[in-house]
Each structure stands twice: as structure tokens, then as C-alpha cells.
Design a protein around this motif. Sequence first.
Motif, short mmCIF file in Angstrom:
data_model
loop_
_atom_site.label_atom_id
_atom_site.label_comp_id
_atom_site.label_asym_id
_atom_site.label_seq_id
_atom_site.Cartn_x
_atom_site.Cartn_y
_atom_site.Cartn_z
N THR A 1 0.85 -1.19 0.00
CA THR A 1 0.00 0.00 0.00
C THR A 1 0.89 1.24 0.00
OG1 THR A 1 -1.75 -1.16 1.21
CG2 THR A 1 -1.80 1.25 1.25
N LEU A 2 0.87 2.00 -1.08
CA LEU A 2 1.78 3.13 -1.23
C LEU A 2 1.21 4.40 -0.62
CD1 LEU A 2 3.05 2.56 -4.88
CD2 LEU A 2 4.08 1.78 -2.72
N ARG A 3 2.11 5.19 -0.03
CA ARG A 3 1.78 6.50 0.50
C ARG A 3 2.27 7.58 -0.46
NH1 ARG A 3 1.24 7.40 5.97
NH2 ARG A 3 2.93 8.94 6.01
N SER A 4 1.99 8.81 -0.13
CA SER A 4 2.39 9.92 -1.01
C SER A 4 3.85 10.31 -0.83
CB SER A 4 1.49 11.14 -0.78
OG SER A 4 1.58 11.56 0.58
N GLY A 5 4.50 9.78 0.22
CA GLY A 5 5.89 10.12 0.47
C GLY A 5 6.85 9.23 -0.31
N ALA B 1 10.84 7.43 -0.48
CA ALA B 1 12.01 6.99 0.28
C ALA B 1 13.25 7.72 -0.23
CB ALA B 1 12.19 5.48 0.12
N ALA B 2 14.36 7.56 0.48
CA ALA B 2 15.60 8.21 0.07
C ALA B 2 16.09 7.68 -1.27
CB ALA B 2 16.67 8.01 1.14
N SER B 3 15.63 6.50 -1.66
CA SER B 3 16.01 5.92 -2.96
C SER B 3 15.20 6.49 -4.11
CB SER B 3 15.81 4.40 -2.92
OG SER B 3 14.42 4.10 -2.77
N GLY B 4 14.11 7.22 -3.80
CA GLY B 4 13.28 7.81 -4.83
C GLY B 4 12.01 7.05 -5.13
N ARG B 5 11.80 5.87 -4.53
CA ARG B 5 10.55 5.14 -4.75
C ARG B 5 9.55 5.53 -3.67
NH1 ARG B 5 9.78 1.69 -0.84
NH2 ARG B 5 11.51 0.64 0.21
N GLN B 6 8.26 5.32 -3.97
CA GLN B 6 7.24 5.63 -2.98
C GLN B 6 7.34 4.66 -1.80
OE1 GLN B 6 3.84 6.12 -6.04
NE2 GLN B 6 3.05 7.05 -4.16
N GLU B 7 7.11 5.18 -0.61
CA GLU B 7 7.13 4.34 0.58
C GLU B 7 5.78 3.65 0.75
OE1 GLU B 7 7.11 6.19 4.39
OE2 GLU B 7 5.88 7.87 3.73
N SER B 8 5.79 2.58 1.52
CA SER B 8 4.55 1.86 1.82
C SER B 8 4.06 2.23 3.22
CB SER B 8 4.77 0.35 1.74
OG SER B 8 5.55 -0.10 2.85
N LEU C 1 5.20 13.48 12.84
CA LEU C 1 6.65 13.70 12.79
C LEU C 1 7.34 12.73 11.84
CD1 LEU C 1 7.35 14.35 16.57
CD2 LEU C 1 7.38 16.05 14.72
N GLU C 2 6.88 11.47 11.84
CA GLU C 2 7.50 10.50 10.93
C GLU C 2 7.27 10.89 9.48
OE1 GLU C 2 8.93 7.47 8.61
OE2 GLU C 2 6.80 8.03 8.54
N THR C 3 6.08 11.40 9.20
CA THR C 3 5.76 11.85 7.84
C THR C 3 6.66 13.01 7.42
OG1 THR C 3 3.46 11.12 8.03
CG2 THR C 3 3.94 12.80 6.37
N ILE C 4 6.82 13.98 8.32
CA ILE C 4 7.67 15.13 8.01
C ILE C 4 9.13 14.69 7.84
CG2 ILE C 4 8.54 17.33 8.89
CD1 ILE C 4 5.81 17.59 10.37
N LEU C 5 9.58 13.81 8.72
CA LEU C 5 10.95 13.29 8.62
C LEU C 5 11.17 12.64 7.26
CD1 LEU C 5 13.64 12.67 10.14
CD2 LEU C 5 12.58 10.53 10.89
N GLN C 6 10.17 11.87 6.79
CA GLN C 6 10.29 11.21 5.49
C GLN C 6 10.28 12.21 4.35
OE1 GLN C 6 10.83 7.75 5.21
NE2 GLN C 6 11.53 8.57 3.25
N HIS C 7 9.42 13.22 4.45
CA HIS C 7 9.41 14.25 3.41
C HIS C 7 10.78 14.93 3.30
CE1 HIS C 7 4.75 14.97 3.51
NE2 HIS C 7 5.08 13.83 2.95
#
Length: 203
Positions: free
Chosen positions: A28-32, A34-41, A142-148
Motif C-alpha cells: 500500500t503506497l503512500r504519497s511520500g 524513500a531516500a532511494s526515490g521510490r514511494q514508501e509503503s 513527525l515520521e511523515t515530516i521526517l520522510q518528506h
Amino acid sequence: MTVTPDDLAGTLDGTLDFLRRAEALKSTLRSGYAASGRQESTAEHTWRLCLMVMVLADGLDGVDALKLFKMCLVHDLAEAVGGDIPATDPRATDKAAQERRDLLALIAPLPPARRDEIVGLWEEYEAGTSPEAILAKGFDKLETILQHNQGLNPPGFDYSFNLVYGATHTGRHPLTAAIRAVLDAETRARMAPRPGGPPTGTP
């Protein structure tokens, strides 16, 4: 809630069915990003949310750490059925009602006592009034902002969204407020233009 081996033997099929259904969170993908450039789950978001709680909030006075961990684990379970609805999506206005329906469908194979526990934790998270729920909601934002800030985001990514996202929730506890101040500074640094170029956060 105590579960004995005999209890488990009688409910194993339903429990495994639930775990198979919950596996959908891995895809299930989120809008954020990852550091690799793929969408996070959603599963990845939940994993780091729990890790944040472990290293930042464990041992806080007046907080049941186990309950907090469980609340973080179940807060997005319903997305295994309905997917992620970003905060900017118009459907977010009815998000809680839809997620509750999806959650009930997902946990239907579980024994009644376990279903009640999960629904209770989810409802407490949604209400956001207990010490554990206040922290769970704050850390979720906070986790969402950290990922952004960490993600390899597409061109035109709106970092200014970070500065307003979840501000009420992260401001309700001194710990989450302190972390928020650090992450806001990171956001502003990513928004700052490079000499002769686009903002530093633009790939």
C-alpha cells in the motif's frame, strides 16, 4: 489480554487469515518517497513510527509504552483495505468513517476479544485525548515530516506543506514539540534556494 496456547489453537485459522490480509500494507503506497526515490509503503511508515517511539518516547512518565506501541501498529491497519488517503485529498474529510468500516472488515477473522482490543486502540487514537494517543498522533505526523525531508522527492515537491502539517498534534506534548522544531528547521533548509539554482530539496 492474556492468550494461552489452547486459546490460540482454536483461533489460529482466523488469526492467520487476518495476518495474510494485513500483508497488503507492504504494497500500500503512500504519497511520500524513500531516500532511494521510490514511494514508501504504509508498512514502512508504521515500522519507523514504532522505531521512533522506541528510541524517543520509551520511559516517559504517565505513558503506557506497550499501549503506545500497539496504538502505532494499528493506527493505519485499515489502509490494507482502502489504501492511503493523503491529507490533501478531498476524501480526507470522511477518512475516519471509511477507515473504521475498512478496519472492521479487515479484523473480522480475529477472535472477538482481539477484535475489540484493536478497535478500542484505533478509536482511542482517533479521539486523541489519552496520553498515549496524543503521543501516537504527534509521532505519526513527525515520521511523515521526517520522510518528506529525507526522501528523494519529485520536482516541485511542496516542502512548505511540512511547516503546517500536523502542527496542532505535534504541539500537544513537549517531546513532540521539541522534535518538531528540529524538523521544521530541516524543512526550511530544504526550501532555501541554492545560489543560481532551485531549492536544495529539488532533485
